[in-house]
Every structure is written in structure tokens, then in C-alpha cells.
Design an enzyme around this catalytic site. Structure first.
Site, PDB file in Angstrom:
ATOM      1  N   SER A 127       0.853  -1.188   0.000  1.00 52.40           N
ATOM      2  CA  SER A 127       0.000   0.000   0.000  1.00 52.40           C
ATOM      3  C   SER A 127       0.888   1.236   0.000  1.00 52.40           C
ATOM      4  O   SER A 127       1.858   1.326   0.754  1.00 52.40           O
ATOM      5  CB  SER A 127      -0.949  -0.008   1.203  1.00 52.40           C
ATOM      6  N   GLY A 136      -0.313   4.667   0.085  1.00 55.28           N
ATOM      7  CA  GLY A 136      -1.003   5.900   0.436  1.00 55.28           C
ATOM      8  C   GLY A 136      -1.652   6.528  -0.781  1.00 55.28           C
ATOM      9  O   GLY A 136      -2.383   5.872  -1.534  1.00 55.28           O
ATOM     10  N   ALA A 137      -1.375   7.801  -0.990  1.00 56.51           N
ATOM     11  CA  ALA A 137      -1.955   8.509  -2.136  1.00 56.51           C
ATOM     12  C   ALA A 137      -1.484   7.931  -3.465  1.00 56.51           C
ATOM     13  O   ALA A 137      -2.108   8.180  -4.503  1.00 56.51           O
ATOM     14  CB  ALA A 137      -1.610   9.993  -2.056  1.00 56.51           C
ATOM     15  N   GLY A 138      -0.405   7.139  -3.431  1.00 55.22           N
ATOM     16  CA  GLY A 138       0.109   6.528  -4.655  1.00 55.22           C
ATOM     17  C   GLY A 138      -0.573   5.227  -5.025  1.00 55.22           C
ATOM     18  O   GLY A 138      -0.161   4.560  -5.978  1.00 55.22           O
ATOM     19  N   ASP A 178      -6.041  -1.558   6.231  1.00 55.38           N
ATOM     20  CA  ASP A 178      -6.827  -2.754   6.548  1.00 55.38           C
ATOM     21  C   ASP A 178      -7.934  -2.961   5.515  1.00 55.38           C
ATOM     22  O   ASP A 178      -8.200  -4.086   5.086  1.00 55.38           O
ATOM     23  CB  ASP A 178      -7.442  -2.627   7.939  1.00 55.38           C
TER      24      ASP A 178
END
Length: 314
Positions: A230, A232-234, A262
């Protein structure tokens, strides 16, 4: 507490060794050393595995959340899960379940204060192992998530992987720091680090998406079935037997980032746990969680799968 009899074998069993009550307080602005008046307060069931189970159940999947439970906070946590479609299985422990505090500002900046959790005895840890393996015997996925409370060894997730693994059961791990290092050595079917956790795991900074991809390939080479990172904004990046993929959404308005990872994992598992379609759903779930307050988990009505696009990997 006598073992619960499950009327239908669950598709997913989540294990949360350090669950929590999550108290989210909205503030107009956080200033260190000042007195603040809360704009609103909400209390949600917390803990990574609990959040995964909630999101899976909201999507219509059979989900069991296994956790230690102690004193009044443990009872409150179980009561908050009662109206959901999650089946809760509690292992009684002597000390109280922890209470975490999240401070959220209007621009989405989140400050989280996590308690260490109750100290578990050796017998309590063993009871957790035994219940996990018994529940996993009828499941498709065993998902072990989160931090470890005092008294639990760093090899908990790894030991769970080794003890419960059997034909027909896949094991997913989402943790960090030393427990993640141990878990990788046990070669689970899926790991879901974030960007910082992956960098710490491989021991070097990951300054570009290409660096992230190379690091995920390294984990695959160690025997892990799939690596879901994961960003984030990417968005998120996936390396598994079907290929290598990157997916993201356009910029969104963030209310809270708590539990977004999650929900990302839950979305991936709900879509089959493999391949680009599962990755797109994972990113859609993570983005949906960010648009919700506190540690609320998204349901089908919150998911905007058409916003997610597969992007080229380096």
C-alpha cells in the site's frame, strides 16, 4: 468461555492479537500544550484484523474475528461488533483490552496514540494459537494482523503461519517491524506492507516506484506467494504469480487514514486475493476508507471501482 460452534465454516478468519477500542476525536486544530474542545467523538471497534473482518463482512463474506478480550474495554469491543455481520470469537485474558485515541483535524491530518495493550500470559497466547488453528481448519484464508501486546513474542505471526498452514488454507500477514521480519521467514501466501514497512524490511530507502517493485520482487523470491504494497496517495502495487501491477485513484478528500490499509487488504481478499482485478478493488476499498470518519470501514455503497485505474509498472 466454552468454544463457540460456528453454524457455517467461515471463508475468512482474522486474528488480532492486540485489538482495541478506537476513540476518534475531531478537533478544529491541534496545538501542542493547549486546551482543546472536541468537535465530535466516536468509538469504533479497532485492531487491524478486526477492521479487515468488518470490511469483509460488509461485503457479504463470512468473517470470523478472533481476539483476546479483557475487562470492560473487551466487553465494549464485543458489544460494538454485535450489530455487524462479523462472528466474534474471544479468548479471555486477565488484563484489559487497550483503548487507542485518534485526533483528526479538518484537513485530514491524523494523530494517533496507541496503548501497548494487555500483557498476555503463556497460557493465553497458547489458547490464541489453538483457537486460530481450529477456526482455520474450515476457512479459505487465515489473516493475522497488527501489533503484538506485551508477553507475545515477535515470532507470533510466523509461528501462527507454521502451525495453522494446511492444504486449502492460505495465510495473509499484515504487521510491521520485527514481527514482519519473522513472518517473511515463514513464507506466508500474502504479505501487505506499506511503503515504509517494505523499506525497513529490505534495509534500504525506496525512493521510486521502481525501487518498490524491486523490493517486492525480492520478497517473492524468498517464497512469499504475493506481495501487496500500500502506497497511500500513490495507490498500491502488487507482485504475484499472475504478474506485476500498479493501481491508483485520482486525488480524494481525506477524512481519516485510520484503517485504510486494513480496508485495502480486505478489498483484495474479497476479490479473490490475486491479480489485477483484486488490486483495483483493494485500492478502491482503501480510498473509500479514507473518505470515511474515524476507523469506519467501507461497505459496497462506498466503493468507487471505476475511479481506479491500472498504471504502468516501471
Amino acid at each position: 468461555m466454552p468454544p463457540r460452534t460456528l453454524p457455517t465454516p467461515p471463508m475468512f478468519v482474522t486474528v488480532t492479537p492486540n485489538p482495541s477500542l478506537d476513540r476518534t476525536i475531531a478537533l478544529p486544530h491541534l496545538v501542542r500544550g493547549e486546551v482543546h474542545r472536541a468537535g465530535s467523538v466516536r468509538v469504533d471497534p479497532g485492531g487491524k484484523g478486526v477492521n479487515v473482518a468488518r470490511a469483509l463482512a460488509s461485503a457479504g463474506h463470512r468473517a470470523v474475528a478472533l481476539m483476546p478480550s479483557g475487562a470492560t474495554p473487551g466487553e465494549r469491543l464485543a458489544a460494538l461488533l454485535e450489530p455487524t455481520d462479523v462472528t466474534t470469537v474471544a479468548v479471555p485474558v486477565a488484563e484489559a483490552t487497550r483503548v487507542n485515541i485518534t485526533l483528526v483535524e479538518p484537513d485530514g491530518v491524523t494523530t494517533k496514540i496507541n496503548e501497548p495493550g494487555p500483557r498476555l500470559s503463556a497460557d493465553e497466547v497458547e489458547a490464541l494459537f489453538q483457537r486460530a488453528c481450529a477456526l482455520g481448519a474450515g476457512a479459505t484464508w487465515l489473516v493475522s494482523c497488527g501489533s503484538l501486546p506485551p508477553g507475545v513474542g515477535d515470532d507470533f505471526h510466523a509461528e501462527l503461519t507454521r502451525r495453522c498452514r494446511r492444504p486449502g488454507l492460505k495465510v495473509a500477514i499484515d504487521t510491521s517491524d520485527a514481527p514482519l521480519h519473522h513472518a517473511v521467514a515463514a513464507a506466508p501466501d500474502l504479505v501487505k506492507p506499506n511503503h515504509a514497512e517494505l523499506a525497513e524490511l529490505v534495509g534500504r530507502p525506496l525512493g521510486s516506484l521502481g525501487d518498490v517493485l524491486l523490493a517486492a520482487r525480492e520478497l517473492r523470491a524468498r517464497g512469499i506467494g504475493a506481495v501487496l504494497v500500500s502506497l497511500g496517495a500513490g495507490g498500491a502495487l502488487l507482485v504475484d504469480r499472475s504478474g506485476e501491477y500498479h493501481a491508483r485513484t485520482p486525488p480524494i478528500t481525506v477524512l481519516s487514514t485510520v484503517g485504510a490499509g486494513d480496508s485495502t487488504l480486505a478489498g483484495f481478499l474479497a476479490a479473490g486475493g490475486e491479480g489485477p482485478d483484486a488490486l483495483r478493488q483493494a485500492v478502491a476499498y482503501g480510498a473509500a476508507a479514507c473518505r470515511l470518519p474515524g476507523s469506519a470501514t467501507p461497505g459496497p455503497a462506498d466503493i468507487r471501482i471505476d475511479d481506479v485505474e491500472l498504471a504502468p509498472t516501471p
